[in-house]
Design a protein around this motif. Structure first.
Motif, PDB file in Angstrom:
ATOM      1  N   LEU A 149       0.857  -1.191   0.000  1.00 53.70           N
ATOM      2  CA  LEU A 149       0.000   0.000   0.000  1.00 53.70           C
ATOM      3  C   LEU A 149       0.890   1.237   0.000  1.00 53.70           C
ATOM      4  O   LEU A 149       1.310   1.710   1.052  1.00 53.70           O
ATOM      5  N   PRO A 150       1.210   1.785  -1.164  1.00 48.26           N
ATOM      6  CA  PRO A 150       2.151   2.906  -1.224  1.00 48.26           C
ATOM      7  C   PRO A 150       1.621   4.206  -0.616  1.00 48.26           C
ATOM      8  O   PRO A 150       2.402   5.044  -0.187  1.00 48.26           O
ATOM      9  N   ASP A 151       0.310   4.388  -0.561  1.00 47.09           N
ATOM     10  CA  ASP A 151      -0.273   5.615  -0.024  1.00 47.09           C
ATOM     11  C   ASP A 151      -0.300   5.554   1.505  1.00 47.09           C
ATOM     12  O   ASP A 151      -1.009   4.724   2.084  1.00 47.09           O
ATOM     13  N   PRO A 152       0.464   6.412   2.191  1.00 53.60           N
ATOM     14  CA  PRO A 152       0.501   6.390   3.664  1.00 53.60           C
ATOM     15  C   PRO A 152      -0.877   6.568   4.304  1.00 53.60           C
ATOM     16  O   PRO A 152      -1.147   5.987   5.347  1.00 53.60           O
ATOM     17  N   ALA A 153      -1.760   7.337   3.679  1.00 58.26           N
ATOM     18  CA  ALA A 153      -3.101   7.535   4.235  1.00 58.26           C
ATOM     19  C   ALA A 153      -3.906   6.242   4.191  1.00 58.26           C
ATOM     20  O   ALA A 153      -4.645   5.933   5.128  1.00 58.26           O
ATOM     21  N   ARG A 154      -3.778   5.476   3.133  1.00 57.87           N
ATOM     22  CA  ARG A 154      -4.482   4.189   3.040  1.00 57.87           C
ATOM     23  C   ARG A 154      -3.889   3.188   4.028  1.00 57.87           C
ATOM     24  O   ARG A 154      -4.603   2.458   4.698  1.00 57.87           O
ATOM     25  N   ARG A 155      -2.568   3.160   4.117  1.00 58.76           N
ATOM     26  CA  ARG A 155      -1.887   2.265   5.056  1.00 58.76           C
ATOM     27  C   ARG A 155      -2.325   2.571   6.493  1.00 58.76           C
ATOM     28  O   ARG A 155      -2.530   1.663   7.296  1.00 58.76           O
ATOM     29  N   THR A 157      -5.116   3.373   7.628  1.00 56.98           N
ATOM     30  CA  THR A 157      -6.432   2.837   7.988  1.00 56.98           C
ATOM     31  C   THR A 157      -6.329   1.430   8.575  1.00 56.98           C
ATOM     32  O   THR A 157      -7.308   0.925   9.124  1.00 56.98           O
ATOM     33  N   GLU A 176     -14.341   8.779   2.813  1.00 61.96           N
ATOM     34  CA  GLU A 176     -12.982   9.161   3.246  1.00 61.96           C
ATOM     35  C   GLU A 176     -12.904   9.185   4.749  1.00 61.96           C
ATOM     36  O   GLU A 176     -13.741   9.805   5.393  1.00 61.96           O
ATOM     37  N   PRO A 177     -11.963   8.565   5.362  1.00 60.19           N
ATOM     38  CA  PRO A 177     -10.994   7.605   4.808  1.00 60.19           C
ATOM     39  C   PRO A 177     -11.491   6.170   4.986  1.00 60.19           C
ATOM     40  O   PRO A 177     -11.444   5.623   6.074  1.00 60.19           O
TER      41      PRO A 177
END
Length: 184
Positions: A149-155, A157, A176-177
């Protein structure tokens, strides 16, 4: 050709009736020395609580072994590893368990300690599957699932927050999110 919308269909809310579990949210007894509590809220896309969902957890013990005969290191005995808890009217769930240990990967690597989480609920035709990771784990940096998961915001979660008696893991079904869910 018809152009009207198909009527909405839903499953449930029969989860509390049809899927009881004898020990429910207690993976370990309250007296267990390593007992922690995982709690959180399940909310919909508008942030409203989901009062009739069901949360299931499946995890390894504190040594990273599963209570399953297919564990390649041999099954652990005396630890069930499974919990099931309905949400209350505020969308809150609470599971008593232990923090799992790291898990070996088939290629000789290591997965960070985590708990597998399934969510069942009204309007869901299949369960949603995610993972709960712990914020204080250095091995999160090299965990293969988190690394995918390259997106820190997704990670983020997938990372629980520390609480006085354990950890808080809120789950957002949409919007979101939205929590990251896995296609299993």
């Amino acid at each position: 050709m018809r152009t009207e919308l198909t009527a909405s269909q839903t499953v449930g809310p029969f989860l509390h009736i049809g899927l009881p579990w004898p020990d429910g949210p207690d993976v370990v007894p309250a007296t267990a020395a390593e007992a922690i509590v995982i709690s959180g809220r399940i909310v919909d896309g508008d942030g409203a609580p989901v009062p009739d969902a069901l949360v299931e957890t499946w995890q390894a013990d504190s040594d990273g072994r599963f209570a399953h005969p297919d564990d390649p290191r041999g099954p652990v005995y005396g630890f069930r590893g499974f919990g099931r808890c309905p949400t209350d009217e505020n969308g809150v769930y609470r599971i008593r368990t232990v923090k799992p240990g790291p898990l070996p990967t088939p290629d000789g690597g290591t997965e960070a300690p985590h708990i597998n989480v399934s969510i069942f609920g009204r309007g869901l035709l299949d369960r949603l599957v995610t993972r709960l990771y712990f914020p204080d784990e250095p091995s999160n940096a090299t965990d293969p699932v988190l690394a995918a998961l390259p997106d820190p915001a997704r990670r983020a979660t997938l990372i629980a927050a520390t609480a006085a008696d354990g950890y808080v893991f809120d789950i957002r079904l949409r919007g979101e999110p939205e929590t990251v869910f896995f296609d299993v």
